[in-house]
Scaffold this active site. Structure first.
Site, mmCIF file in Angstrom:
data_model
loop_
_atom_site.group_PDB
_atom_site.id
_atom_site.type_symbol
_atom_site.label_atom_id
_atom_site.label_comp_id
_atom_site.label_asym_id
_atom_site.label_seq_id
_atom_site.Cartn_x
_atom_site.Cartn_y
_atom_site.Cartn_z
ATOM 1 N N ASN A 162 0.877 -1.185 0.000
ATOM 2 C CA ASN A 162 0.000 0.000 0.000
ATOM 3 C C ASN A 162 0.909 1.227 0.000
ATOM 4 O O ASN A 162 1.509 1.552 1.024
ATOM 5 C CB ASN A 162 -0.901 -0.016 1.246
ATOM 6 C CG ASN A 162 -1.694 1.281 1.399
ATOM 7 O OD1 ASN A 162 -1.830 2.044 0.442
ATOM 8 N ND2 ASN A 162 -2.203 1.534 2.585
ATOM 9 N N LYS A 200 0.150 4.340 -0.307
ATOM 10 C CA LYS A 200 -0.433 5.577 0.224
ATOM 11 C C LYS A 200 -0.152 6.739 -0.761
ATOM 12 O O LYS A 200 -0.162 6.514 -1.956
ATOM 13 C CB LYS A 200 0.091 5.860 1.626
ATOM 14 C CG LYS A 200 0.026 4.612 2.522
ATOM 15 C CD LYS A 200 0.224 4.892 3.964
ATOM 16 C CE LYS A 200 0.230 3.565 4.722
ATOM 17 N NZ LYS A 200 0.157 3.684 6.143
ATOM 18 N N HIS A 239 -9.543 1.480 4.998
ATOM 19 C CA HIS A 239 -8.226 1.595 5.639
ATOM 20 C C HIS A 239 -8.351 2.512 6.852
ATOM 21 O O HIS A 239 -9.140 3.463 6.840
ATOM 22 C CB HIS A 239 -7.208 2.152 4.635
ATOM 23 C CG HIS A 239 -5.804 2.094 5.170
ATOM 24 N ND1 HIS A 239 -5.306 3.046 6.015
ATOM 25 C CD2 HIS A 239 -4.817 1.174 4.996
ATOM 26 C CE1 HIS A 239 -4.060 2.721 6.342
ATOM 27 N NE2 HIS A 239 -3.734 1.589 5.735
ATOM 28 N N GLU A 267 -6.642 4.879 7.886
ATOM 29 C CA GLU A 267 -6.457 6.314 7.597
ATOM 30 C C GLU A 267 -7.726 6.920 6.999
ATOM 31 O O GLU A 267 -8.040 8.081 7.230
ATOM 32 C CB GLU A 267 -5.224 6.501 6.691
ATOM 33 C CG GLU A 267 -3.938 6.298 7.483
ATOM 34 C CD GLU A 267 -2.781 5.724 6.700
ATOM 35 O OE1 GLU A 267 -2.766 5.809 5.469
ATOM 36 O OE2 GLU A 267 -1.865 5.169 7.356
ATOM 37 N N GLU A 324 -5.775 -4.979 10.460
ATOM 38 C CA GLU A 324 -4.692 -4.025 10.670
ATOM 39 C C GLU A 324 -4.929 -3.280 11.983
ATOM 40 O O GLU A 324 -5.678 -2.291 12.011
ATOM 41 C CB GLU A 324 -4.658 -3.008 9.534
ATOM 42 C CG GLU A 324 -4.360 -3.600 8.188
ATOM 43 C CD GLU A 324 -3.705 -2.562 7.279
ATOM 44 O OE1 GLU A 324 -2.554 -2.775 6.897
ATOM 45 O OE2 GLU A 324 -4.341 -1.537 6.985
ATOM 46 N N GLY A 343 2.374 1.955 10.863
ATOM 47 C CA GLY A 343 3.364 3.032 10.780
ATOM 48 C C GLY A 343 4.043 3.346 12.110
ATOM 49 O O GLY A 343 4.627 4.425 12.269
ATOM 50 N N SER A 361 3.195 -2.454 10.322
ATOM 51 C CA SER A 361 4.652 -2.505 10.520
ATOM 52 C C SER A 361 5.268 -3.853 10.111
ATOM 53 O O SER A 361 6.141 -4.390 10.803
ATOM 54 C CB SER A 361 5.019 -2.157 11.964
ATOM 55 O OG SER A 361 4.630 -0.823 12.249
HETATM 56 C C1 PEP Z 1 -0.861 0.192 6.039
HETATM 57 O O1 PEP Z 1 -0.896 1.371 5.807
HETATM 58 O O2 PEP Z 1 -1.764 -0.528 5.617
HETATM 59 C C2 PEP Z 1 0.249 -0.343 6.830
HETATM 60 C C3 PEP Z 1 0.135 -1.537 7.297
HETATM 61 O O3 PEP Z 1 1.315 0.492 7.021
HETATM 62 P P1 PEP Z 1 2.752 0.098 7.674
HETATM 63 O O4 PEP Z 1 3.197 -1.199 7.056
HETATM 64 O O5 PEP Z 1 3.664 1.228 7.325
HETATM 65 O O6 PEP Z 1 2.540 -0.049 9.146
#
Ligand code: PEP
Length: 252
Positions: A12, A14, A97, A99, A169, A175, A215
């Protein structure tokens, strides 16, 4: 022990990467995914879907989007319809998501409506669910995840659900460098799969691909994917780096 479900690893991106960077990344990753046992998806910004699709040259790399609107067309300034995504070659779309939920206040019912539209548009929905740190610490994981599943998947049939991917998630892991332990991720995936079996039937619950996100890095991909109910990964930051993403997709 891994299940016999297909492993799907999704990057992803972003709000990152220009056309030039996208084409270079796609051309760079193609030889690295040839031997991978997983299907590889990349959710790229709207502006680079078409160049990314063209750069895949019909390989097994699947390009998709990170969001879409629930209407087919009309006066929705700044929005993108599923038909438009399909027109430029997107084959899946991330919906719900964290965000989108937390920065843009998207509700489960809006996400539900987008899922229905994506299914009508024949774009595979990847539904994200996950609890915040506060919900996690106050022991509300089950309640939060069950509500997200129930409301985001309202009126979705088992046949439609079988076409989707669900990504767990935890918001506190996105992040933050605080990856969930493989055991926590496994236990939560199991909870969700059991809930799906209860509401939509065991057949689809056993079949549906469930990804973990939060992460993910080259160092933890293997231990997460070794869990029986984790069938894939949704990778944010590490998917921007060709070397890290190559290591993740070749986690074995
Ligand atoms: C995401 O944005 O879906 C995500 C898992 O980000 P990260 O791997 O940076 O934690």
């Amino acid at each position: 022990m891994e299940s016999d479900r297909q492993i799907v690893i999704t990057g992803n991106w972003k709000m990152n990467k220009s056309t030039e960077e996208t084409v270079a990344f796609v051309k760079g990753i193609l030889p690295k995914i040839e031997a991978a046992n997983a299907l590889i998806y990349l959710a790229v910004p709207f502006t680079v879907i078409q160049p990314a699709v063209e750069a895949t040259g019909g390989s097994k790399l699947v390009i998709g989007a990170q969001n879409m609107h629930d209407a087919t067309d009309g006066a929705f300034t700044g929005e993108i319809a599923g038909g438009m995504l399909k027109d430029v070659g997107a084959r899946f779309v991330i919906l719900g998501h964290s965000e989108r939920r937390h920065i843009f206040n998207e509700s489960n019912s809006f996400i539900n409506s987008k899922i229905k539209r994506a299914l009508l548009d024949e774009i595979q929905p990847v539904l994200c669910i996950g609890e915040t740190l506060e919900e996690h610490e106050s022991g509300k994981i089950e309640e939060v995840l069950y509500t997200q599943l129930k409301e985001s998947l309202e009126d979705i049939t088992p046949e439609q659900l079988a076409k989707m991917i669900i990504a767990y998630e935890p918001v506190w892991a996105i992040g933050t460098d605080k990856t969930a332990t493989p055991q926590h991720a496994q236990d939560t995936h199991r909870l969700c799969r059991d809930y799906l079996a209860d509401k939509w039937g065991k057949e689809v619950a056993d079949k549906i691909v469930m990804q973990y996100g939060g992460s993910v890095k080259p160092e933890n991909a293997k231990s997460l994917l070794e869990q029986p109910d984790i069938d894939g990964l949704l990778v944010g930051k590490a998917s921007l780096n060709l070397d890290f993403f190559s290591q993740i997709v070749n986690y074995r």
